[in-house]
Each structure stands twice: as structure tokens, then as C-alpha cells.
Design a protein around this motif. Structure first.
Motif, PDB file in Angstrom:
ATOM      1  N   ASP A 165      -4.765   0.445   1.537  1.00 18.60           N
ATOM      2  CA  ASP A 165      -4.000   1.859   1.947  1.00 18.60           C
ATOM      3  C   ASP A 165      -2.539   1.925   1.262  1.00 18.60           C
ATOM      4  O   ASP A 165      -2.691   3.535   0.277  1.00 18.60           O
ATOM      5  N   LEU A 166      -1.627   0.766   1.008  1.00 20.22           N
ATOM      6  CA  LEU A 166      -0.407   1.711   0.693  1.00 20.22           C
ATOM      7  C   LEU A 166      -0.815   1.025  -0.611  1.00 20.22           C
ATOM      8  O   LEU A 166       0.041   2.327  -1.709  1.00 20.22           O
ATOM      9  N   ALA A 167      -0.816   0.317  -1.436  1.00 16.61           N
ATOM     10  CA  ALA A 167      -1.503  -0.099  -2.761  1.00 16.61           C
ATOM     11  C   ALA A 167      -2.051   1.112  -3.579  1.00 16.61           C
ATOM     12  O   ALA A 167      -1.575   1.543  -4.918  1.00 16.61           O
ATOM     13  N   THR A 168      -2.910   2.248  -3.662  1.00 21.82           N
ATOM     14  CA  THR A 168      -2.858   3.659  -3.023  1.00 21.82           C
ATOM     15  C   THR A 168      -2.199   4.744  -3.301  1.00 21.82           C
ATOM     16  O   THR A 168      -2.597   5.278  -4.632  1.00 21.82           O
ATOM     17  N   LYS A 169      -1.178   4.407  -2.878  1.00 21.34           N
ATOM     18  CA  LYS A 169      -0.071   5.063  -2.567  1.00 21.34           C
ATOM     19  C   LYS A 169       0.510   4.777  -3.636  1.00 21.34           C
ATOM     20  O   LYS A 169       1.340   5.169  -5.525  1.00 21.34           O
ATOM     21  N   TYR A 170       1.175   3.365  -3.903  1.00 23.04           N
ATOM     22  CA  TYR A 170       2.629   2.654  -4.815  1.00 23.04           C
ATOM     23  C   TYR A 170       1.748   1.426  -5.248  1.00 23.04           C
ATOM     24  O   TYR A 170       1.034   0.049  -4.262  1.00 23.04           O
ATOM     25  N   LYS A 171       1.577   1.642  -6.368  1.00 23.28           N
ATOM     26  CA  LYS A 171       1.489   0.114  -6.735  1.00 23.28           C
ATOM     27  C   LYS A 171       1.692  -1.107  -6.813  1.00 23.28           C
ATOM     28  O   LYS A 171       1.516  -2.580  -6.299  1.00 23.28           O
ATOM     29  N   THR A 172       2.881  -1.098  -6.649  1.00 17.00           N
ATOM     30  CA  THR A 172       4.125  -1.719  -6.069  1.00 17.00           C
ATOM     31  C   THR A 172       5.383  -1.523  -4.908  1.00 17.00           C
ATOM     32  O   THR A 172       6.007  -0.254  -5.260  1.00 17.00           O
ATOM     33  N   TYR A 173       4.860  -2.143  -4.058  1.00 16.42           N
ATOM     34  CA  TYR A 173       5.888  -1.431  -2.729  1.00 16.42           C
ATOM     35  C   TYR A 173       6.792  -2.455  -1.943  1.00 16.42           C
ATOM     36  O   TYR A 173       6.248  -3.914  -2.224  1.00 16.42           O
ATOM     37  N   ARG A 174       7.032  -2.101  -1.251  1.00 17.60           N
ATOM     38  CA  ARG A 174       8.445  -3.136  -0.808  1.00 17.60           C
ATOM     39  C   ARG A 174       8.082  -3.124   1.234  1.00 17.60           C
ATOM     40  O   ARG A 174       6.985  -2.332   1.625  1.00 17.60           O
ATOM     41  N   VAL A 175       7.764  -4.182   1.484  1.00 17.00           N
ATOM     42  CA  VAL A 175       7.801  -4.782   3.391  1.00 17.00           C
ATOM     43  C   VAL A 175       9.193  -5.190   3.610  1.00 17.00           C
ATOM     44  O   VAL A 175       9.512  -5.717   3.933  1.00 17.00           O
ATOM     45  N   PHE A 176       9.455  -3.866   4.668  1.00 20.20           N
ATOM     46  CA  PHE A 176      10.657  -4.134   4.922  1.00 20.20           C
ATOM     47  C   PHE A 176      10.634  -5.661   6.121  1.00 20.20           C
ATOM     48  O   PHE A 176      10.134  -5.433   7.291  1.00 20.20           O
ATOM     49  N   ASN A 177      11.328  -6.463   5.843  1.00 20.85           N
ATOM     50  CA  ASN A 177      11.689  -7.836   6.990  1.00 20.85           C
ATOM     51  C   ASN A 177      13.001  -7.830   6.893  1.00 20.85           C
ATOM     52  O   ASN A 177      13.746  -8.205   6.129  1.00 20.85           O
ATOM     53  N   PRO A 178      13.017  -7.919   8.628  1.00 22.33           N
ATOM     54  CA  PRO A 178      14.978  -7.808   8.937  1.00 22.33           C
ATOM     55  C   PRO A 178      15.362  -9.713   7.833  1.00 22.33           C
ATOM     56  O   PRO A 178      16.156  -9.396   7.534  1.00 22.33           O
ATOM     57  N   PHE A 179      15.109  -9.640   7.608  1.00 21.81           N
ATOM     58  CA  PHE A 179      14.938 -11.927   7.346  1.00 21.81           C
ATOM     59  C   PHE A 179      14.909 -12.180   5.571  1.00 21.81           C
ATOM     60  O   PHE A 179      15.162 -13.358   5.239  1.00 21.81           O
ATOM     61  N   ARG A 180      13.833 -11.187   5.320  1.00 16.51           N
ATOM     62  CA  ARG A 180      14.035 -11.392   3.796  1.00 16.51           C
ATOM     63  C   ARG A 180      12.948 -10.627   3.023  1.00 16.51           C
ATOM     64  O   ARG A 180      12.811  -9.802   2.991  1.00 16.51           O
ATOM     65  N   GLY A 181      13.650  -9.744   1.284  1.00 11.39           N
ATOM     66  CA  GLY A 181      12.756  -8.798   0.776  1.00 11.39           C
ATOM     67  C   GLY A 181      11.261  -9.631   0.508  1.00 11.39           C
ATOM     68  O   GLY A 181      11.005 -10.714   0.287  1.00 11.39           O
TER      69      GLY A 181
END
Length: 526
Positions: free
Chosen positions: A64-80
Motif C-alpha cells: 500500500d505504501l509502495a503504491t503511494k511512494y516508490k521509496t519511503y522511510r519508516v520512522f524508527n527512533p533508533f535508526r533510519g
């Protein structure tokens, strides 16, 4: 595990965790707002908390997210964390800048309790050494010939079970049966051991298989549950379950190693024992650490058991949903095995299996395309994380920091219209055939089910061969239908894309290339 699930399900849990994520997200966004105006970052699609909430449908959530963005970030407080379905980015991390993206200590620490220092968890010289040895084994003609015999014998056993089911109008759970069959095959080919899971006579082997599947699922969860280290320290929740499963795995594997060493010592003059299976050749190396052999075995099991079984039962599921494709595959198989129109009855699975020669398999272009189309939509490895070793800029112009996790998504990529066209969600084997009906492969950075670049799956041809032997024997003899036509199988979120629970099918005998099995009657196939 029950206590942990109850905690996560408690209404108070979101009230505790949400403010923490919001605070961390605010700090994160401010870091990128001030002092770094010249750097570009991918849009944030969600958080680790969102992934955990959607864990049972994680691959579809990522899609679902890839349909909106080819590449995206997922927020993790410890690492990108960066997730991508963009073939240009995939090619960059798997090939162009391969040296900067690998397993890293983060991935190694997540997987090492199950996979140790096997080929799927290491980088550098360790990886190169294991890949060199494995590459030699997969190119060995003795192993190829031996594996073909093993695959055929196992397929005949499965065929005889289908025959009995057809005679008695019973249904068969193919998820359980195919997993047992591929377990038997990989243990015989790789380790020279008969575990005989198909017959159900080996409880120890069955217990190992259950523990391995559960450990597979629990280890993957570590990538999305940031509390796993605390659980491991306290030996609670999912980590307590994982520890129990790994003990079962280790007890079984170390016993296997001891048994194999003893057999080799007692059969010094038996050359075949020392040359056919992979484990025997590893054990002939000097000063081999049992832990090293243990890790090799577990990694081979992961590579050779689950991916082939999952691909086969998703394949049968798709053929049941598309009976016209099933009939076309069956017709090609029967024509390739030289069944003429007078041979309308197949009375013995073993007799038909004898027709499935290397030449016949080579002719089965549509079967190859149909297997590949299944794998496009249901890749055994649905996501694959890499660690960035130094600050970098991806081909799309966005920055990646040292220590960031970059994950490419084969499951999502198989469903992207910008990659496959408007018919991306359709099951269409013809997309893999040219105008002459010959199979043509796609760019491996577009079709990523077998990885690409230097880490391309060594067992790809080995896997296709096993799947083609199995499916040609079974589809040449039988027709399949879903017991419940409305059933939509769910997957278990684990390293490999297993169906969650049983998938029951009804089996009938197939008679002749031009006839439909449902309307035919014939001899028992015993």
C-alpha cells in the motif's frame, strides 16, 4: 507469547507508546529541518508502531505504501529505515554500489540465533568463502544427477498420496504435504539423511520442522518489534518461544552431524557416501568446527525447504483459481512427455515420472512461465534488508546515512503497475513468453525474487528444476480444485511467504492431453 500479546493488545498500550513515537518523530524531523537544507530525504510513510499494528498483513501494508511512494522511510527512533520498490534503487544497492550495502552487524545480530554465521548473515571474506564452496557444489554434476533422482522419488510419493485421495474422494492439505516433501528432499540431497516426513513415521523430524518454521517467524519479528532485546534478556514473550525452538533445532542438527560422521567413519570404502550429498563433502574438510557445520545446515534448510514448498503450493492455488491455465500447463506436460491420444489413461505415477526426462523438462516453456508468474506475485522472500555502511546518495537523489537499513520489497514490486503495467495484479504467464512461445527472463532488478548482482541466489536453477520435476509429474497425472472456491489464503509473516494454516484441495485423475479430468473415469493409479 500470550503475555506479550495481551500487553500489546491492552487499550493502555497505544496511550503509552504513541506519545513516545510522536516525541521521537518531532526530534527526527527537526534534525532534518535545520542545518541540512541541502540534503533530500524520502517521504515518511509510517512508523515501526504502524508496522507492528499491521504485522499480520505486513507485506500488503508495505505494498500500500509502495503504491503511494516508490521509496519511503519508516520512522524508527533508533535508526533510519528506507523501503523501496524502485528497480533503479534496487540495482544500485545490489550491484552498482554493492560494497556499501550488506548484512551488517544489525542484521547479523537479529538473525544469528537461528542462522549463526551462515551465508545469509555474513559479509566480506566469510560470505565469499561460503559462496565459493556453495557455488562449486551447485555446479557439480554428481549433485545435479543425485538431486534429480531424489526429487523424482519424492514427487512419486506425493503422487501416490494424491492417487489415494482421488480414489477415496478425500481432500489433501497441500501446505503440510509440500513442506514435508521438500524437507525430505533437502535433507537427502544436502545431508544424505532420510527424515521421511511424508510418511509421518519420524516424529523427531516433524518436531524439527515445526520448530524451524516457528523460529523463522519469530526471528523476522525482531526487525519490527523494538522490544525484542528486552524480551530476550528477560526470557519472556516471543523471545522465550524462540529460545525453545532453537534448542529443538540445535539438538536435531548436532545429532545429525554426529550420525553422519559416524556413518562416514564406518564406510570408508563407500565412495558414493562421501561424494553425493553436500554435508559429506563439507565434513571431509580439515578442522571443521561443528558450529560451522551446524550453521551451514540451517542455512541450507532455509534456502532449500521453505522457498520451494511455498512456491509450489502458491502455484497450485493459482492454477485452481485459473483452471484454463492449469489445463494448458497439463497439456504441455503431456505433449512434452510424448503421450499420444491413444494413451488416455495414466495408471501409475512412477510410470509417468519415468517419462519426465531432461529433454521433456526443457520443452515445458509454459510451465516455466507459470511458475515464474506465481513467484512474481508470491515471492518466497518478500522483503530483504541491507545495511548502509557509509553515507550515500541513492539514484533518486535522496540521502542515506551510515547505519540506515535499506529494504527492497519483492512482494510489493510484483504488484507495482509502474513496473509491470496495468495488468500487474493479473495472473498472466504469457507475459514471460515471446511471440514464439519461448521463455524470456526479465531484468533481475525488476524481478527480484532470486535477488540480483553478486548475491544472486546460487540455487535458482536448482529450485526451478525441483519445482518443474514436482509439478510436471503431479499435473501430468492429476487435476486440482480448491475444496473451498471462496477461500483466500493468508500468509504467515516470516522470512519465507508461507500460507497461514491448511490449504485443502480435491484431487482427480487426469486422462489424456485433450481431456478434462473432471469428466473422466479410469483405473486406479497405484
Amino acid at each position: 507469547m500470550a503475555t506479550y500479546i495481551e500487553f500489546v493488545s491492552n487499550p493502555i498500550f497505544p496511550l503509552i507508546i504513541t506519545p513516545l513515537f510522536l516525541l521521537c518523530f518531532y526530534i527526527y524531523s527537526q534534525q532534518h529541518k535545520y542545518g541540512k537544507k541541502m540534503k533530500q530525504y524520502h517521504p515518511v510513510g509510517g512508523t515501526k508502531f504502524n508496522q507492528l499494528i499491521n504485522y499480520r498483513r505486513l507485506h500488503d501494508y508495505n505494498t500500500d505504501l509502495a503504491t503511494k511512494y516508490k521509496t519511503y522511510r519508516v520512522f524508527n527512533p533508533f535508526r533510519g529505515e528506507i523501503y523501496t520498490s524502485d528497480p533503479t534503487v534496487v540495482e544500485y544497492i545490489l550491484k552498482t554500489n554493492f560494497e556499501n550495502y550488506g548484512k551488517g552487524m544489525y542484521t547479523h545480530n537479529v538473525l544469528k540465533d537461528l542462522l549463526g554465521n551462515g551465508i545469509f548473515t555474513v559479509d566480506g571474506d566469510e560470505w565469499k568463502e561460503q559462496r565459493k564452496v556453495s557455488s562449486h557444489e551447485f555446479s557439480n554434476k554428481v549433485l545435479r544427477d543425485f538431486s534429480g533422482v531424489v526429487f523424482t522419488k519424492t514427487a512419486i510419493k506425493v503422487g501416490n498420496i494424491f492417487s489415494k485421495a482421488a480414489n477415496s474422494n478425500q481432500t489433501v492439505d497441500i501446505t503440510d504435504l509440500f513442506m514435508k516433501a521438500t524437507t525430505d528432499s533437502i535433507f537427502k540431497v544436502a545431508f544424505g539423511i532420510d527424515v521421511d516426513n511424508i510418511s509421518g513415521s519420524n516424529e523427531e523430524g516433524a518436531r524439527f520442522s515445526r520448530a524451524f518454521d516457528d523460529a523463522n517467524e519469530l526471528v523476522l519479528r525482531r526487525f519490527f518489534d523494538i522490544s525484542w532485546k528486552i524480551q530476550k534478556l528477560l526470557n519472556i514473550g516471543t523471545e522465550a518461544e524462540l529460545r525453545k525452538n532453537i534448542k529443538v533445532i540445535d539438538d536435531f542438527v548436532y545429532k545429525l552431524i554426529e550420525t553422519k560422521i559416524e556413518k562416514m567413519h564406518n564406510a570408508i570404502d563407500d565412495c558414493s557416501l562421501k561424494k553425493e550429498d553436500i554435508l559429506s563433502r563439507f565434513l571431509q574438510m580439515n578442522n571443521i568446527d561443528p558450529k560451522y557445520i551446524r550453521d551451514i545446515i540451517v542455512n541450507f534448510v532455509l534456502a532449500g525447504k521453505d522457498p520451494i514448498a511455498t512456491s509450489l503450493y502458491w502455484f497450485i492455488y493459482m492454477l485452481c483459481k485459473h483452471p484454463q491455465v492449469q489445463d494448458k500447463v497439463a497439456k504441455e506436460i503431456q505433449e512434452a512427455t510424448n503421450m499420444n491420444m491413444e494413451e488416455l489413461e495414466i495408471t501409475n505415477v512412477a510410470d509417468f515420472a519415468a517419462r519426465v526426462s531432461e529433454q521433456a523438462l526443457h520443452k515445458m516453456k509454459y510451465l516455466h512461465a507459470t511458475l515464474t508468474e506465481t513467484i512474481r506475485l508470491y515471492p518466497a522472500l518478500s522483503l530483504d534488508p541491507k545495511i548502509c555502511f557509509s553515507d550515500d546518495v541513492l539514484p533518486d537523489g535522496c540521502n542515506v546515512k551510515k547505519g540506515d537499513v535499506v529494504v527492497y520489497l519483492p512482494y510489493a514490486m510484483g504488484r507495482m503497475k509502474f513496473i509491470w503495467g496495468d495488468d500487474a495484479l493479473e495472473f498472466k504467464p504469457e507475459r514471460w513468453l515471446d511471440h514464439n512461445g519461448c521463455f524470456h527472463p526479465e531484468n533481475p532488478f525488476k524481478f527480484t525474487a532470486f535477488q540480483a548482482g553478486p548475491r544472486t541466489c546460487l540455487g535458482r536453477d536448482f529450485a526451478y528444476r525441483q519445482m518443474k520435476i514436482f509439478s510436471s509429474i503431479l499435473l501430468g497425472c492429476f487435476a486440482f480444485k480448491l475444496t473451498d472456491e471462496n477461500k483466500i489464503p493468508m500468509y504467515r509473516t516470516m522470512i519465507n511467504l508461507q500460507i497461514d494454516g491448511p490449504l485443502h484441495i480435491s484431487v482427480s485423475k487426469r486422462y489424456g492431453a485433450a481431456n478434462k479430468a473432471e469428466g473422466s473415469k479410469g483405473k486406479d493409479m497405484m
